[in-house]
Design an enzyme around this catalytic site. Structure first.
Site, PDB file in Angstrom:
ATOM      1  CE  LYS A  75      48.340  41.517  42.272  1.00 31.91           C
ATOM      2  NZ  LYS A  75      48.704  42.704  41.490  1.00 31.91           N
ATOM      3  CG  ASP A 123      50.150  38.088  35.472  1.00 31.20           C
ATOM      4  OD1 ASP A 123      50.134  37.750  34.282  1.00 31.20           O
ATOM      5  OD2 ASP A 123      50.959  38.905  35.938  1.00 31.20           O
TER       6      ASP A 123
END
Length: 398
Positions: A75, A123
């Site tokens: 990410k 998340d």
């Protein structure tokens, strides 16, 4: 469960916007931004011959994103890249000229960045990337987390200066709340999922991930024949599969999309033939993949270049974490978080079923690529599930 892609758009070219985002020029752009990062380093590509032999495949390589840019996850390539890019675009508008990424520390650019607020839901890993990007350019970040995000992951985001907002419900609730508040306050949403009317920024997030493919292909003597890619909303899987399709054309590998059985929104979408939202029931240990509604952009890509869709169970994910931490033969030890090894869990399940092997064409000549999408982003949880601290696993390969 495994489902072959029988959509009419399967194996058709990507639509123009997706081809532009995930193509060679887009990857060039992302890599140009990456090179100015002080913490930039190519992540390792590890060969696991012992495990390949056990699974009856010719070769198995794992790209380990657990070391990416100090964030412990792939990410890092998405959210931070987009924040930097949007700041430079805004600076270019206000200064009346093109502003290159090398000017990211320029006082005039930082003064503009200081007036910008970037917002996202997460998340855990995407929020850390957005917060890091904002801290790099001197912008403000606000990150929305749902009730299932651990305190350790929240603290890891907050250390980059992000304002943290806890939302009741699941990931999809946090996405909607972040979008609602951002619209009211004039903030910029940097989401890794897309919805009608909101596609460019998720496309740029995906563009950042294409750097992974570029690194892999420079290291392999031959391209992979099979890639097993984990999915939450689908952006990661779509980015990798889309770029491979563009670069390799007819020689692209067979792409298998793997999800937790408890949060399989891409599988349900493939089964229905249209994007569907699935109910939020039991949580999954694969917390970074706990998404219940697909990204529209991601599905548009996967409908074309995803060849099969499958699910894995909770125990499959935990078994992979333990297997990578305690390898056989001379295979290297790899720290893989709860979601990081879901693709490998899919391969292991597929290789153990004769019908699935045949359907996917898995055999002794197969060259399989797996991407370990995260390391121990929650070290306490990792130690609990593996019974070894992540730093002790790494000592085995030191």
């Amino acid at each position: 469960m495994m489902l072959l892609n029988q959509r009419p758009e399967h194996d058709q070219p990507l639509v123009a916007a997706d081809a532009a985002a995930l193509g060679i020029a887009g990857a060039d752009h992302a890599e140009h931004y990456l090179k100015v990062r002080d913490s930039h380093a190519e992540t390792p590509l590890q060969a696991l011959p012992a495990l390949a032999g056990e699974l009856g495949v010719g070769s198995l390589h794992v790209k380990d994103e657990g070391k990416r840019l100090g964030l412990g996850s792939f990410k890092a390539l998405g959210g931070a890249y987009v924040v930097m890019r949007l700041v430079l675009e805004e600076a270019g508008k206000r200064l009346g000229r093109t502003v290159d990424v090398g000017e990211i520390g320029d006082p005039a650019v930082r003064a503009i960045a200081a007036q910008m607020t970037f917002c996202c839901a997460t998340d855990g890993n995407h929020g850390r990337s957005v917060a890091q990007g904002a801290s790099l350019v001197g912008a403000r970040s606000v990150v929305y987390v749902h009730s299932g995000v651990s305190r350790e992951r929240v603290a890891a985001i907050a250390r980059y200066g992000a304002e943290m907002v806890r939302v009741e419900g699941g990931y999809d609730h946090s996405v909607r709340e972040a979008a609602r508040v951002a619209a009211e306050r004039g903030w910029t949403v940097v989401s890794d999922t897309s919805w009608p009317g909101y596609e460019r920024i998720p496309g740029l997030v995906m563009q950042g991930y294409t750097v992974i493919v570029r690194e892999v292909l420079t290291r392999l003597h031959e391209p992979p024949t099979h890639v097993f890619l984990q999915a939450g909303v689908g952006g990661f899987a779509a980015a990798i599969a889309g770029h491979l399709a563009i670069v390799l054309g007819a020689e692209r590998p067979k792409v298998v999309v793997v999800e937790p059985a408890r949060a399989a929104c891409i599988y349900a979408t493939a089964e229905a033939g249209r994007p569907v939202k699935i109910p939020h029931e039991q949580p999954t240990v694969m917390a970074m993949l706990e998404c219940h509604e697909p990204s529209l952009v991601a599905w548009r890509v996967l409908a074309r270049v995803g060849d099969a869709f499958m699910t894995v169970d909770e125990e499959d994910a935990v078994a992979v974490m333990n297997r990578l931490a305690r390898p056989a033969g001379n295979d290297p030890a790899i720290v893989s978080g709860e979601s990081g090894g879901a693709g490998l869990a899919g391969l292991i399940r597929a290789a153990g079923d004769m019908g699935t092997r045949a359907a996917l064409g898995l055999g002794a000549s197969s060259r399989v690529l797996i991407i370990n999408s995260e390391g121990a982003t929650d070290p306490g949880r990792y130690s609990e599930l593996v019974s070894i601290a992540p730093q002790d696993v790494l000592l085995q390969t030191a």
